[in-house]
Design a protein around this motif. Structure first.
Motif, PDB file in Angstrom:
ATOM      1  N   ARG A 125      37.653  36.817  53.366  1.00 10.75           N
ATOM      2  CA  ARG A 125      37.155  37.780  54.360  1.00 10.75           C
ATOM      3  C   ARG A 125      36.917  39.154  53.750  1.00 10.75           C
ATOM      4  O   ARG A 125      35.976  39.841  54.119  1.00 10.75           O
ATOM      5  CB  ARG A 125      38.138  37.884  55.536  1.00 10.75           C
ATOM      6  N   CYS A 126      37.795  39.559  52.820  1.00  8.22           N
ATOM      7  CA  CYS A 126      37.603  40.887  52.221  1.00  8.22           C
ATOM      8  C   CYS A 126      36.319  40.916  51.388  1.00  8.22           C
ATOM      9  O   CYS A 126      35.562  41.888  51.436  1.00  8.22           O
ATOM     10  CB  CYS A 126      38.816  41.285  51.380  1.00  8.22           C
ATOM     11  N   ALA A 127      36.064  39.806  50.656  1.00  4.54           N
ATOM     12  CA  ALA A 127      34.836  39.754  49.832  1.00  4.54           C
ATOM     13  C   ALA A 127      33.602  39.797  50.731  1.00  4.54           C
ATOM     14  O   ALA A 127      32.612  40.474  50.420  1.00  4.54           O
ATOM     15  CB  ALA A 127      34.853  38.489  48.977  1.00  4.54           C
ATOM     16  N   GLU A 128      33.678  39.079  51.862  1.00  3.63           N
ATOM     17  CA  GLU A 128      32.522  39.033  52.780  1.00  3.63           C
ATOM     18  C   GLU A 128      32.259  40.397  53.419  1.00  3.63           C
ATOM     19  O   GLU A 128      31.133  40.693  53.791  1.00  3.63           O
ATOM     20  CB  GLU A 128      32.790  38.006  53.901  1.00  3.63           C
ATOM     21  N   SER A 129      33.283  41.208  53.550  1.00  2.00           N
ATOM     22  CA  SER A 129      33.140  42.475  54.277  1.00  2.00           C
ATOM     23  C   SER A 129      32.993  43.683  53.366  1.00  2.00           C
ATOM     24  O   SER A 129      32.976  44.816  53.854  1.00  2.00           O
ATOM     25  CB  SER A 129      34.368  42.712  55.154  1.00  2.00           C
ATOM     26  N   CYS A 130      32.936  43.456  52.079  1.00  2.00           N
ATOM     27  CA  CYS A 130      32.896  44.582  51.135  1.00  2.00           C
ATOM     28  C   CYS A 130      31.460  45.094  50.983  1.00  2.00           C
ATOM     29  O   CYS A 130      30.599  44.375  50.492  1.00  2.00           O
ATOM     30  CB  CYS A 130      33.442  44.136  49.775  1.00  2.00           C
ATOM     31  N   PRO A 131      31.196  46.345  51.376  1.00  2.00           N
ATOM     32  CA  PRO A 131      29.823  46.858  51.282  1.00  2.00           C
ATOM     33  C   PRO A 131      29.346  46.999  49.842  1.00  2.00           C
ATOM     34  O   PRO A 131      28.141  47.026  49.594  1.00  2.00           O
ATOM     35  CB  PRO A 131      29.909  48.229  51.969  1.00  2.00           C
ATOM     36  N   GLN A 156      30.178  44.811  47.420  1.00  2.00           N
ATOM     37  CA  GLN A 156      30.308  43.512  46.736  1.00  2.00           C
ATOM     38  C   GLN A 156      31.195  43.647  45.489  1.00  2.00           C
ATOM     39  O   GLN A 156      30.886  43.130  44.418  1.00  2.00           O
ATOM     40  CB  GLN A 156      28.925  42.941  46.377  1.00  2.00           C
ATOM     41  N   ALA A 157      32.290  44.365  45.674  1.00  2.00           N
ATOM     42  CA  ALA A 157      33.196  44.639  44.561  1.00  2.00           C
ATOM     43  C   ALA A 157      34.318  43.614  44.455  1.00  2.00           C
ATOM     44  O   ALA A 157      35.059  43.592  43.477  1.00  2.00           O
ATOM     45  CB  ALA A 157      33.814  46.030  44.755  1.00  2.00           C
ATOM     46  N   ILE A 158      34.438  42.755  45.484  1.00  2.00           N
ATOM     47  CA  ILE A 158      35.546  41.795  45.518  1.00  2.00           C
ATOM     48  C   ILE A 158      35.007  40.409  45.195  1.00  2.00           C
ATOM     49  O   ILE A 158      33.972  39.992  45.732  1.00  2.00           O
ATOM     50  CB  ILE A 158      36.225  41.804  46.910  1.00  2.00           C
ATOM     51  N   ILE A 189      39.132  43.662  40.911  1.00  2.00           N
ATOM     52  CA  ILE A 189      38.126  44.405  41.690  1.00  2.00           C
ATOM     53  C   ILE A 189      37.162  45.074  40.727  1.00  2.00           C
ATOM     54  O   ILE A 189      37.577  45.617  39.705  1.00  2.00           O
ATOM     55  CB  ILE A 189      38.832  45.498  42.536  1.00  2.00           C
ATOM     56  N   ASP A 190      35.877  45.034  41.054  1.00  2.00           N
ATOM     57  CA  ASP A 190      34.915  45.790  40.253  1.00  2.00           C
ATOM     58  C   ASP A 190      34.933  47.223  40.785  1.00  2.00           C
ATOM     59  O   ASP A 190      34.280  47.541  41.783  1.00  2.00           O
ATOM     60  CB  ASP A 190      33.513  45.175  40.377  1.00  2.00           C
ATOM     61  N   ALA A 191      35.725  48.068  40.124  1.00  2.00           N
ATOM     62  CA  ALA A 191      35.970  49.419  40.651  1.00  2.00           C
ATOM     63  C   ALA A 191      34.687  50.255  40.685  1.00  2.00           C
ATOM     64  O   ALA A 191      34.543  51.129  41.545  1.00  2.00           O
ATOM     65  CB  ALA A 191      37.036  50.114  39.799  1.00  2.00           C
ATOM     66  N   GLU A 192      33.756  49.999  39.781  1.00  2.00           N
ATOM     67  CA  GLU A 192      32.496  50.767  39.801  1.00  2.00           C
ATOM     68  C   GLU A 192      31.735  50.460  41.087  1.00  2.00           C
ATOM     69  O   GLU A 192      31.191  51.354  41.744  1.00  2.00           O
ATOM     70  CB  GLU A 192      31.641  50.420  38.577  1.00  2.00           C
TER      71      GLU A 192
END
Ligand code: SF4
Ligand code: SF4
Length: 384
Positions: free
Chosen positions: A280-286, A288-290, A313-316
């Motif tokens: 769910r966190c990956a789906e909701s990440c604006p 696409q960092a997860i 996490i892709d922090a950039e």
């Protein structure tokens, strides 16, 4: 069987250089200059009175929430500053002329009892959760990077600091439910302000007993692995500590000390298995960092450490996504099924996750069906 952070080690892990932490990279990394200008220069400046969640009232709450950190603590600048001083004078109430502090340290004959005492004191002083671990120096930054002066110096915590008191501070659930509206920013800031208050107060408690204490927010060492080793939770797909009580909805601080204590056992309550089914966190990440899919030990960029099997996490991308459109993103906390206010139903499900991993997909489906994690209206936040 490996426990705590040892579960995630998959190769050679080197101490993290604070210079590579994403919030500091715009200060020295040309590839992040433009993003830094946006984040530090223009975020939270565009008040839109007609857009709930971005009004002057929402901004005011953000400024108020951050006030203690930004005006007094400065833990996000560098280590050992202001409220986070590594040593601080003890000021007794009312001048203290009649209450001298004994020269000798308090005799700790039972470290187990002292551990109970320090946890009670930490909760009294504002901690939502407290645990204790031995300090693993792998999690201490190799170098500190001063946010303003850009001074970049090697960092060591003296050998006598054997233990860490790991502290989690709960953030406001209703504010985070509005993510990415500005009340989220206020909840985050209040978390930072409370971290400073609680960490420095716990340090003063320990110093008054005649022992040494270093309070720390995000400075000096990585808080998440320390919290895992101290038994506060497990690592989630969203890169955050997931606690049984509040899910990822906490901010972390810690106090290093030479006070004799007894470490807690790390805990496992099914987070890794649950995150394998839930995205769910990956789906909701604006941004696409997860990551979707399985874990990896490969870093995305210099803001990740190598050698640990996890969902880095892709922090950039997070940095870009977090502030897209002048918002304040905590979507990865808002949607997480572990993020629930306390209650018998939620507590039962959280316990169920531990004992019935075969039901994880069912729990994820039910969570969506019941509308948990959906963004709430900022107007309603002000009416609750
Ligand atoms: S804070 Fe927002 S942008 Fe960053 S990882 Fe979480 S959901 Fe993605
Ligand atoms: S949203 Fe789901 S996948 Fe992400 S951290 Fe929470 S439980 Fe894990």
């Amino acid at each position: 069987m490996a426990k705590g952070t040892a579960r995630y080690i998959a190769g050679k892990v080197e101490r993290f250089d604070q210079k590579n932490e994403m919030w500091r990279r715009p200060r020295w990394d040309p590839s992040q200059h433009e993003m830094g200008r946006k984040v530090y220069g223009t975020s939270f400046t565009h008040i839109r009175e007609k857009k709930p969640g971005y009004t002057q009232i929402d901004l005011a709450l953000g400024v108020a929430g951050w006030h203690v950190e930004t005006a007094f603590a400065h833990g996000n600048v560098t280590e050992g500053t202001d409220m986070y001083k590594w040593d601080m004078e003890l000021v007794l109430p009312y001048g203290g002329a009649k209450q001298p502090i004994p020269d000798e340290p308090y005799l700790v004959s039972d470290p187990s009892y002292m551990s109970q005492v320090i946890k009670k004191a930490a909760r009294f002083l504002g901690a939502s959760l407290v645990g204790i671990c031995e300090l693993n120096r792998l999690w201490v930054y190799s170098h500190a990077f001063h946010f303003w002066t850009k001074e970049h110096l090697p960092l060591e915590i003296p050998e006598e600091y054997k233990y860490v008191v790991a502290i989690a501070v709960e953030m406001d659930c209703q504010a985070i439910e509005t993510s990415p509206n500005w009340p989220t920013h206020a909840a985050c800031g209040l978390g930072y302000s409370q971290m400073a208050f609680t960490a420095t107060s716990v340090a003063q408690f320990i110093r008054t007993l005649g022992y040494k204490a270093i309070p720390s927010g995000n400075d000096t060492a990585l808080s998440t692995p320390i919290a895992i080793d101290a038994g506060l939770g497990e690592l989630g797909r969203n890169g955050l500590l997931i606690t049984p009580q509040f899910g990822p909805r906490v901010r972390l601080c810690k106090v290093f000390t030479n006070l004799p204590l007894v470490p807690d056992e790390p805990i496992e309550f099914g987070v890794t298995e649950f995150c394998s089914k839930c995205q769910r966190c990956a789906e909701s990440c604006p941004g696409q960092a997860i990551m979707y899919g399985g874990m990896t030990d490969k870093p995305h960029n210099i803001s990740n450490s190598a050698g640990q099997l996890k969902w880095p996490i892709d922090a950039e991308k997070c940095f870009k996504g977090q502030f897209a459109g002048d918002t304040s993103c905590m979507n990865c906390e808002r949607v997480c099924p572990f993020n629930k206010p306390p209650g018998w139903l939620h507590d039962t499900v959280r316990r169920g996750v531990k004992h019935t991993p075969w039901l994880d997909s069912f729990f994820v489906g039910m969570d969506k069906l019941f509308g948990y994690g959906k963004q709430k209206r900022a107007e309603d936040f002000w009416l609750q």
